[in-house]
Enzyme design. Structure first.
Site, PDB file in Angstrom:
ATOM      1  N   GLY A  13       0.773  -1.238   0.000  1.00  0.00           N
ATOM      2  CA  GLY A  13       0.000   0.000   0.000  1.00  0.00           C
ATOM      3  C   GLY A  13       0.803   1.284   0.000  1.00  0.00           C
ATOM      4  CB  THR A  14       4.148   2.376  -1.261  1.00  0.00           C
ATOM      5  OG1 THR A  14       4.118   1.834  -2.578  1.00  0.00           O
ATOM      6  CG2 THR A  14       4.952   1.481  -0.345  1.00  0.00           C
ATOM      7  CB  ILE A  93      -9.534 -10.006 -12.648  1.00  0.00           C
ATOM      8  CG1 ILE A  93      -8.024 -10.136 -12.904  1.00  0.00           C
ATOM      9  CG2 ILE A  93     -10.254  -9.492 -13.895  1.00  0.00           C
ATOM     10  CD1 ILE A  93      -7.654 -11.314 -13.764  1.00  0.00           C
ATOM     11  CG  LEU A  94     -12.437  -4.831  -9.980  1.00  0.00           C
ATOM     12  CD1 LEU A  94     -12.610  -3.325 -10.154  1.00  0.00           C
ATOM     13  CD2 LEU A  94     -13.002  -5.283  -8.637  1.00  0.00           C
ATOM     14  CG  ASN A 108      -5.192  -1.210 -12.525  1.00  0.00           C
ATOM     15  OD1 ASN A 108      -4.940  -1.399 -11.324  1.00  0.00           O
ATOM     16  ND2 ASN A 108      -4.613  -1.919 -13.485  1.00  0.00           N
ATOM     17  CG  HIS A 110      -0.108  -2.560 -15.551  1.00  0.00           C
ATOM     18  ND1 HIS A 110      -0.465  -3.751 -14.948  1.00  0.00           N
ATOM     19  CD2 HIS A 110       0.800  -2.886 -16.506  1.00  0.00           C
ATOM     20  CE1 HIS A 110       0.180  -4.745 -15.530  1.00  0.00           C
ATOM     21  NE2 HIS A 110       0.960  -4.252 -16.475  1.00  0.00           N
TER      22      HIS A 110
HETATM   23  C1  GRF Z   1       2.430  -1.258  -7.712  1.00  0.00           C
HETATM   24  O1  GRF Z   1       3.629  -1.384  -8.417  1.00  0.00           O
HETATM   25  C2  GRF Z   1       1.242  -1.280  -8.645  1.00  0.00           C
HETATM   26  O2  GRF Z   1       1.477  -0.689  -9.878  1.00  0.00           O
HETATM   27  C3  GRF Z   1       1.074  -2.764  -8.834  1.00  0.00           C
HETATM   28  O3  GRF Z   1       1.294  -3.310  -7.560  1.00  0.00           O
HETATM   29  C4  GRF Z   1       2.191  -2.477  -6.836  1.00  0.00           C
HETATM   30  C5  GRF Z   1       1.550  -2.127  -5.533  1.00  0.00           C
HETATM   31  O4  GRF Z   1       2.449  -1.459  -4.670  1.00  0.00           O
HETATM   32  N1  GRF Z   1      -0.172  -3.065  -9.472  1.00  0.00           N
HETATM   33  P1  GRF Z   1       1.944  -0.840  -3.312  1.00  0.00           P
HETATM   34  O5  GRF Z   1       1.119  -1.907  -2.602  1.00  0.00           O
HETATM   35  O6  GRF Z   1       1.126   0.375  -3.625  1.00  0.00           O
HETATM   36  O7  GRF Z   1       3.186  -0.521  -2.553  1.00  0.00           O
END
Ligand code: GRF
Length: 198
Positions: A13-14, A93-94, A108, A110
């Site tokens: 969750g950064t 996947i939603l 989203n 990615h």
């Molecule tokens: C991120 O790189 C995001 O793009 C991918 O998963 C990672 C999640 O990182 N889908 P965080 O949990 O927000 O640190």
């Protein structure tokens, strides 16, 4: 009245933290009304708790089908009066149940330049490991609206990121993360201000 959004996570969750910080500083003119995780052990849930944001765990194992889980998800989002959703490392996947209900209201992030390294099976470290193994000179970050496919909705923004010969998984990931944190905040802000140029 300001908008309310939900952040869906599966891990550390950064990106969620970047959104929390930007909301708390007033940079994003909205409120995070809910954090949803599909994993009970996601560290992002601690972040939500620390900032007194309601959270809910909809673990994959608890439901007989994804559709079933998404029906509960929609109900939960409605109960929290959520206007739009930010998927920040959400690995499930939603299904159509959510996507149709929140059409053009789900974004989203990615960690690659879609259409490269995108689609079913491309997530997390797998992407970065392949980028390194293939000797790619660049990778990037994409934010897009979610449709009923996987990583296939309209692209909002993409930013290129160089890959260096000396890069390790960790160094590459950390460079990508810092770009992600900036772009996810910018995108949520623009969405709230209705100034996204898709
Ligand atoms: C991120 O790189 C995001 O793009 C991918 O998963 C990672 C999640 O990182 N889908 P965080 O949990 O927000 O640190």
């Amino acid at each position: 009245m300001s908008l309310k959004f939900a952040v869906l996570i599966s891990g550390g969750g950064t990106n969620l933290q970047a959104l929390i910080d930007a909301v708390e500083s007033g940079h994003i003119p909205a409120e995070i009304g809910l954090v949803v995780s599909d994993r009970p052990d996601a560290y992002g849930l601690e972040r939500a708790k620390k900032h007194k944001i309601p959270s809910v765990v909809l673990s994959r194992k608890e439901f007989e089908s994804a559709k079933n889980r998404d029906e509960i998800l929609v109900e939960t989002l409605e109960n929290h009066d959520v206007d739009f959703l930010m998927l920040a490392g959400y690995l499930s996947i939603l299904t159509e149940t959510v996507v149709k209900k929140y059409e053009k209201r789900i974004i989203n992030i990615h960690p690659a330049l879609i259409p490269n390294y995108a689609g079913k099976g491309y997530y997390g470290d797998k992407i970065h490991k392949e980028v390194l193994a293939n000797g790619d000179k660049e990778t990037g970050v994409t934010l897009h609206f979610v449709d009923t496919g996987v990583d296939s909705g309209p692209i909002i923004i993409q930013e290129r990121i160089p890959v260096f010969e000396v890069d390790t998984l960790e160094s590459l990931k950390s460079r990508i993360h810092s770009v992600e944190h900036r772009l996810i905040v910018d995108t949520a802000k623009k969405y709230c201000e209705d100034s996204l140029n898709v």
